[in-house]
Motif scaffolding. Structure first.
Motif, PDB file in Angstrom:
ATOM      1  N   LYS A   1      42.365 -63.492  33.605  1.00  0.00           N
ATOM      2  CA  LYS A   1      41.509 -64.453  32.792  1.00  0.00           C
ATOM      3  C   LYS A   1      40.760 -65.156  33.158  1.00  0.00           C
ATOM      4  O   LYS A   1      39.555 -65.991  33.639  1.00  0.00           O
ATOM      5  CB  LYS A   1      41.259 -63.952  31.274  1.00  0.00           C
ATOM      6  CG  LYS A   1      42.090 -62.754  30.890  1.00  0.00           C
ATOM      7  CD  LYS A   1      42.433 -62.346  28.617  1.00  0.00           C
ATOM      8  CE  LYS A   1      42.490 -61.736  28.392  1.00  0.00           C
ATOM      9  NZ  LYS A   1      42.487 -61.262  27.374  1.00  0.00           N
ATOM     10  N   ILE A   2      41.826 -66.284  32.898  1.00  0.00           N
ATOM     11  CA  ILE A   2      41.259 -67.797  33.724  1.00  0.00           C
ATOM     12  C   ILE A   2      40.720 -68.171  34.556  1.00  0.00           C
ATOM     13  O   ILE A   2      38.771 -67.988  35.472  1.00  0.00           O
ATOM     14  CB  ILE A   2      41.789 -68.904  33.644  1.00  0.00           C
ATOM     15  CG1 ILE A   2      42.391 -69.779  32.240  1.00  0.00           C
ATOM     16  CG2 ILE A   2      41.609 -70.340  34.860  1.00  0.00           C
ATOM     17  CD1 ILE A   2      43.698 -69.722  31.918  1.00  0.00           C
ATOM     18  N   LEU A   3      41.322 -66.967  35.873  1.00  0.00           N
ATOM     19  CA  LEU A   3      41.113 -66.590  37.311  1.00  0.00           C
ATOM     20  C   LEU A   3      39.991 -65.841  37.676  1.00  0.00           C
ATOM     21  O   LEU A   3      38.806 -66.315  38.108  1.00  0.00           O
ATOM     22  CB  LEU A   3      42.279 -66.010  37.671  1.00  0.00           C
ATOM     23  CG  LEU A   3      43.345 -66.852  38.710  1.00  0.00           C
ATOM     24  CD1 LEU A   3      44.244 -65.641  39.451  1.00  0.00           C
ATOM     25  CD2 LEU A   3      42.598 -67.673  39.311  1.00  0.00           C
ATOM     26  N   GLN A   4      39.732 -65.144  36.414  1.00  0.00           N
ATOM     27  CA  GLN A   4      38.167 -63.986  36.463  1.00  0.00           C
ATOM     28  C   GLN A   4      37.007 -65.622  36.444  1.00  0.00           C
ATOM     29  O   GLN A   4      36.202 -64.869  37.226  1.00  0.00           O
ATOM     30  CB  GLN A   4      38.373 -62.791  35.119  1.00  0.00           C
ATOM     31  CG  GLN A   4      39.322 -62.209  36.329  1.00  0.00           C
ATOM     32  CD  GLN A   4      38.983 -60.776  34.955  1.00  0.00           C
ATOM     33  OE1 GLN A   4      39.127 -61.025  33.978  1.00  0.00           O
ATOM     34  NE2 GLN A   4      40.401 -59.569  35.743  1.00  0.00           N
ATOM     35  N   PHE A   5      37.653 -65.592  35.835  1.00  0.00           N
ATOM     36  CA  PHE A   5      36.077 -66.899  34.834  1.00  0.00           C
ATOM     37  C   PHE A   5      36.068 -67.726  36.168  1.00  0.00           C
ATOM     38  O   PHE A   5      35.174 -68.949  36.729  1.00  0.00           O
ATOM     39  CB  PHE A   5      36.437 -67.545  34.061  1.00  0.00           C
ATOM     40  CG  PHE A   5      35.934 -68.479  33.149  1.00  0.00           C
ATOM     41  CD1 PHE A   5      34.179 -68.159  32.804  1.00  0.00           C
ATOM     42  CD2 PHE A   5      35.955 -70.046  33.547  1.00  0.00           C
ATOM     43  CE1 PHE A   5      33.666 -69.079  32.619  1.00  0.00           C
ATOM     44  CE2 PHE A   5      34.904 -71.096  32.911  1.00  0.00           C
ATOM     45  CZ  PHE A   5      33.614 -71.022  32.387  1.00  0.00           C
TER      46      PHE A   5
ATOM     47  N   LEU B   1      34.024 -71.010  41.585  1.00  0.00           N
ATOM     48  CA  LEU B   1      34.612 -71.746  43.143  1.00  0.00           C
ATOM     49  C   LEU B   1      34.266 -71.308  43.953  1.00  0.00           C
ATOM     50  O   LEU B   1      33.433 -71.896  45.028  1.00  0.00           O
ATOM     51  CB  LEU B   1      36.239 -71.201  42.896  1.00  0.00           C
ATOM     52  CG  LEU B   1      36.856 -72.233  44.005  1.00  0.00           C
ATOM     53  CD1 LEU B   1      36.792 -73.467  44.465  1.00  0.00           C
ATOM     54  CD2 LEU B   1      38.074 -71.310  44.495  1.00  0.00           C
ATOM     55  N   ILE B   2      33.891 -70.008  44.326  1.00  0.00           N
ATOM     56  CA  ILE B   2      32.518 -69.336  45.269  1.00  0.00           C
ATOM     57  C   ILE B   2      31.037 -70.043  44.952  1.00  0.00           C
ATOM     58  O   ILE B   2      30.498 -69.839  45.909  1.00  0.00           O
ATOM     59  CB  ILE B   2      32.638 -68.075  45.067  1.00  0.00           C
ATOM     60  CG1 ILE B   2      33.529 -66.723  45.465  1.00  0.00           C
ATOM     61  CG2 ILE B   2      31.769 -67.073  45.755  1.00  0.00           C
ATOM     62  CD1 ILE B   2      34.495 -65.695  45.118  1.00  0.00           C
ATOM     63  N   LEU B   3      30.086 -69.843  43.828  1.00  0.00           N
ATOM     64  CA  LEU B   3      28.938 -70.295  43.482  1.00  0.00           C
ATOM     65  C   LEU B   3      29.089 -72.453  44.134  1.00  0.00           C
ATOM     66  O   LEU B   3      28.110 -72.262  44.732  1.00  0.00           O
ATOM     67  CB  LEU B   3      28.723 -70.330  42.352  1.00  0.00           C
ATOM     68  CG  LEU B   3      27.410 -70.796  41.994  1.00  0.00           C
ATOM     69  CD1 LEU B   3      26.338 -70.579  42.572  1.00  0.00           C
ATOM     70  CD2 LEU B   3      26.892 -70.824  40.192  1.00  0.00           C
ATOM     71  N   GLY B   4      30.275 -72.914  44.042  1.00  0.00           N
ATOM     72  CA  GLY B   4      30.223 -74.041  44.046  1.00  0.00           C
ATOM     73  C   GLY B   4      30.549 -74.436  45.216  1.00  0.00           C
ATOM     74  O   GLY B   4      29.325 -74.974  46.226  1.00  0.00           O
ATOM     75  N   VAL B   5      31.270 -73.057  46.272  1.00  0.00           N
ATOM     76  CA  VAL B   5      31.046 -73.583  48.036  1.00  0.00           C
ATOM     77  C   VAL B   5      29.561 -73.028  48.635  1.00  0.00           C
ATOM     78  O   VAL B   5      29.371 -73.433  49.745  1.00  0.00           O
ATOM     79  CB  VAL B   5      32.584 -72.728  48.521  1.00  0.00           C
ATOM     80  CG1 VAL B   5      32.663 -72.289  49.748  1.00  0.00           C
ATOM     81  CG2 VAL B   5      34.085 -73.189  48.217  1.00  0.00           C
TER      82      VAL B   5
END
Length: 131
Positions: free
Chosen positions: A107-111, A116-120
């Motif tokens: 659940k944490i990874l799904q969030f 993280l992708i948006l930040g990159v």
């Protein structure tokens, strides 16, 4: 004294030309009413072969409808012959296992992964705009 009918006997009256219902422990021959029923004959025919009290009550029939039932009355149902209603009991939930932690991790990874992708993506955009 009114006639007492066994459930199996009443259940056999389940056709358009011979339709009996069980409502509030009383038996009604509604064959002659099928064409006049406001909800259509299918509603009555699907209520055969069982205690139709709940079906009758769920609709919220008027006092006039309840009064009208008297002319279709043919007797009482022998309650000892009614099929037993089985009450629904939900399946027991299994006790928690040691894997609950991995469920929380996913659940944490799904969030976090989309963030993280948006930040990159934003960092790369910013980097390439400066050039």
């Amino acid at each position: 004294m009114s006639k007492v009918h066994a459930f199996n006997e009443v259940a056999e009256h389940n056709k358009k030309d011979d339709c009996w219902l069980i409502i509030f422990g009383k038996v009604y021959n509604v064959t002659s009413f099928l064409d006049d029923h406001p909800g259509g004959d299918d509603v009555l025919l699907t209520a055969t072969g069982k205690d139709a009290t709940d079906d009758f009550e769920d609709v919220g029939h008027s006092d006039d409808a309840r009064e009208m039932m008297k002319k279709y009355y043919v007797g009482e149902i022998d309650s000892s012959t009614l099929p037993v209603k089985h009450k629904y009991t939900p399946p027991a939930t299994p006790p928690p296992t040691g894997n609950q932690g991995s469920g929380n991790l996913s659940k944490i990874l799904q969030f976090l992964l989309p963030l993280l992708i948006l930040g990159v993506a934003l960092a790369l955009r910013s980097f390439y705009q400066k050039e």
